[in-house]
Design a protein around this motif. Structure first.
Motif, PDB file in Angstrom:
ATOM      1  N   VAL A 322       0.870  -1.347   0.032  1.00 54.80           N
ATOM      2  CA  VAL A 322       0.109   0.001  -0.355  1.00 54.80           C
ATOM      3  C   VAL A 322       0.533   1.419   0.559  1.00 54.80           C
ATOM      4  O   VAL A 322       1.839   1.413   1.028  1.00 54.80           O
ATOM      5  CB  VAL A 322      -0.959  -0.003   1.180  1.00 54.80           C
ATOM      6  N   GLU A 331      -4.718   5.002   8.535  1.00 57.79           N
ATOM      7  CA  GLU A 331      -3.029   4.264   7.657  1.00 57.79           C
ATOM      8  C   GLU A 331      -2.976   3.463   9.279  1.00 57.79           C
ATOM      9  O   GLU A 331      -2.987   2.932   8.719  1.00 57.79           O
ATOM     10  CB  GLU A 331      -2.845   6.414   8.678  1.00 57.79           C
ATOM     11  N   LEU A 334      -3.658   0.027   9.048  1.00 55.65           N
ATOM     12  CA  LEU A 334      -3.036  -0.607   7.739  1.00 55.65           C
ATOM     13  C   LEU A 334      -1.540  -1.060   8.251  1.00 55.65           C
ATOM     14  O   LEU A 334      -1.185  -1.786   7.795  1.00 55.65           O
ATOM     15  CB  LEU A 334      -3.278   0.119   6.404  1.00 55.65           C
ATOM     16  N   THR A 335      -1.050  -0.263   8.931  1.00 51.33           N
ATOM     17  CA  THR A 335       0.267  -0.121   9.332  1.00 51.33           C
ATOM     18  C   THR A 335       0.266  -0.989  10.752  1.00 51.33           C
ATOM     19  O   THR A 335       1.292  -1.844  10.348  1.00 51.33           O
ATOM     20  CB  THR A 335       1.029   1.328  10.360  1.00 51.33           C
ATOM     21  N   VAL A 346       3.409  -1.528   3.629  1.00 54.13           N
ATOM     22  CA  VAL A 346       2.524   0.045   4.297  1.00 54.13           C
ATOM     23  C   VAL A 346       3.445   0.734   3.806  1.00 54.13           C
ATOM     24  O   VAL A 346       4.573   1.371   4.613  1.00 54.13           O
ATOM     25  CB  VAL A 346       1.604  -0.394   4.928  1.00 54.13           C
TER      26      VAL A 346
END
Ligand code: ADP
Length: 474
Positions: A322, A331, A334-335, A346
């Motif tokens: 990503v 954010e 995803l992290t 990511v």
């Protein structure tokens, strides 16, 4: 030659927050081949003024919503550009729309009224030697131009087109600003620019422009539905005869697999880029597809669906890379997924060069948007043989031929679509993608189809030229 003034707050390569900027930057060149002489009008943000070569002052206003302003004309990045040099509105730190603290600039209504006002001035003949026949207005930032042109400056011989790139932004302003924005007070009504008690500059454009278009035929239809019309669906339905959809193209010179780090013309040549991308992002080799996503990280873009569907992909040997930034919660989600899974990478941020490497190296490009007026990354994916995996919505419907039984049988499929926009449907499709990836001849055939799919501006430039001709004839 038809002269068209394209009016926007963003334009590639000068300033960009979204796909709107790509379109505004690409149109002048695309339309030159159709006999259209297009110039662009933009706010004179610092970066824009800096890029303007040998600017000439072509017009001035003593008071442009709170201070003096000059209209400058020059070349910038290959474009013929008018920039509004109004330091009280545009010479400041922060981003296009927000102050350094991340809040909308309090004077945004005046800043973009200034854009509409100058557009109308040019329409009214303010610039000697260049009289546009059409004002092509982009989104809410330019929405007031036709009101000024028709009702304030009383110009009739110049046509107007409003292009909706994203209807989610209504360009609201407080009702007490009607006078300050030099708007006719009679216009503040349901039939005019009033939108739930506020002024909406987008609605002004929707009501006053001669024609309305958006960036894909499917999205044009969806805008007429309560689900996706964002409160404007009734108005757009009422104006149905004036509404059309014209797909965005991409700059096939900039987005060209022959410009990849490892140049390629056919699917086989792509592999080196995939290997290099894995290495760059620290992803181990795997037998599954490397899926990439380059996007604003927002609810619209379905990033939460991706977070939920991710296990289905990695459990089958797939990988995810990503690149994006946006909503802090997304954010973070995803992290943290990247920390849990060695097969997920990511990168939070905005990085044009990396975005090219990701599309060049990716096996598939993911676009799980809840709504998508056109979408550009699936077009990049097609061009680079990174098969698009997209939600069934808007421009994604019009640009991807899905690998359904029919699409496969006809040998024309270029990607995958899922419906409805839920994490379950997305997960099921990601599983199908992993399976399809194991059928190498089938996958390669789809890549060939994808790379041959027309994604440039040729067709759409013709459609815009035809639309301008229709407007001019009125
Ligand atoms: P939207 O305009 O809704 O953001 P589009 O798909 O129409 O969506 O256009 C997004 C554009 O911005 C594409 O050119 C995409 O590659 C680019 N982009 C989005 N996020 C990033 C990022 N983090 N780094 C580089 N490019 C990005």
């Amino acid at each position: 030659m038809t002269k068209v003034l394209s009016v926007a707050s963003e334009c590639v390569p000068l300033v960009k927050t979204g796909g709107l900027a790509d379109v505004v930057g690409a149109l002048p060149q695309a339309l030159a081949g159709e006999g259209i002489d297009m110039r662009v009008l933009m706010p004179g943000y610092r970066g824009v003024l800096k890029a303007l070569k040998r600017p000439k002052e072509v017009f001035a206003e003593d008071d442009l919503f709170g201070g003096p302003a000059r209209l400058l004309f020059g070349k910038a990045a290959g474009l013929e550009l008018y920039a509004i040099d109004a330091p009280h509105l545009f010479d400041r730190d922060g981003s296009l729309y927000m102050d350094p603290g991340g809040r909308d600039w309090a004077d945004n209504p005046m800043r973009f009224a200034a854009l509409g006002w100058m557009a109308a001035r040019i329409g009214a003949g303010a610039v000697k030697g260049w009289q546009p026949g059409i004002l092509h207005l982009h989104d809410w930032q330019a929405g007031l131009a036709p009101v000024y042109l028709r009702d304030v400056m009383e110009v009739t011989g110049v046509g107007t087109l409003l292009t909706i790139h994203n209807i989610a932004f209504a360009g609201n302003a407080q009702p007490h600003l009607v006078d300050r924005l030099r708007l006719p007070s009679a216009g503040f009504s349901r039939e005019g620019f009033e939108f739930w008690g506020q002024i909406s500059t987008l609605k002004a454009g929707l009501v006053w422009a001669d024609k309305i278009n958006t960036v894909s035929p499917s999205y044009a239809g969806e805008l007429m539905t309560p689900e996706l019309g964002m409160g404007f669906d009734g108005l757009i339905r009422a104006r149905q005869a004036d509404v059309s959809g014209i797909l965005n193209g991409i700059d096939t010179g900039v987005w060209d697999p022959m410009q990849a780090d490892f140049a390629y013309k056919s699917p086989a040549g792509k592999k080196k880029n995939t290997t290099a991308l894995r290495k760059e992002l620290g992803l181990p080799p795997t037998r599954g597809p490397l899926c990439v996503l380059v996007s604003r990280l927002t609810h619209q873009k379905g990033i939460d669906l991706l977070v939920d569907a991710l296990p289905a992909l990695v459990d089958r040997g797939g990988q995810l890379a990503v690149l994006g930034s946006g909503d802090r919660t997304l954010e973070a989600a995803l992290t943290s997924a990247a920390e849990d899974h060695p097969h997920v990478s990511v990168t939070i941020g905005y990085d044009e060069a990396l975005s090219h490497r990701m599309i060049a190296g990716g096996d598939a490009v993911l676009v799980p948007s809840r709504f998508e007026p056109c979408g550009l990354t699936q077009l990049y994916g097609l061009r680079y043989g990174a098969l698009p995996v997209v939600a069934y919505t808007g421009g994604l419907i019009d640009t991807v031929i899905p690998a359904t039984a029919a699409g496969q049988a006809a040998g024309v499929a270029t990607g995958f679509q899922f419906h409805p926009a839920t994490s379950d449907a997305f997960a099921r499709t990601l599983i199908r993608v992993c399976e399809a990836f194991q059928d190498k001849p089938g996958w390669t055939r789809m890549q060939r189809n994808a790379m041959r799919h027309p994604v440039g501006w040729d067709n759409s430039a013709k459609e815009y030229a035809a639309l301008y001709a229709e407007i001019a004839a009125k």
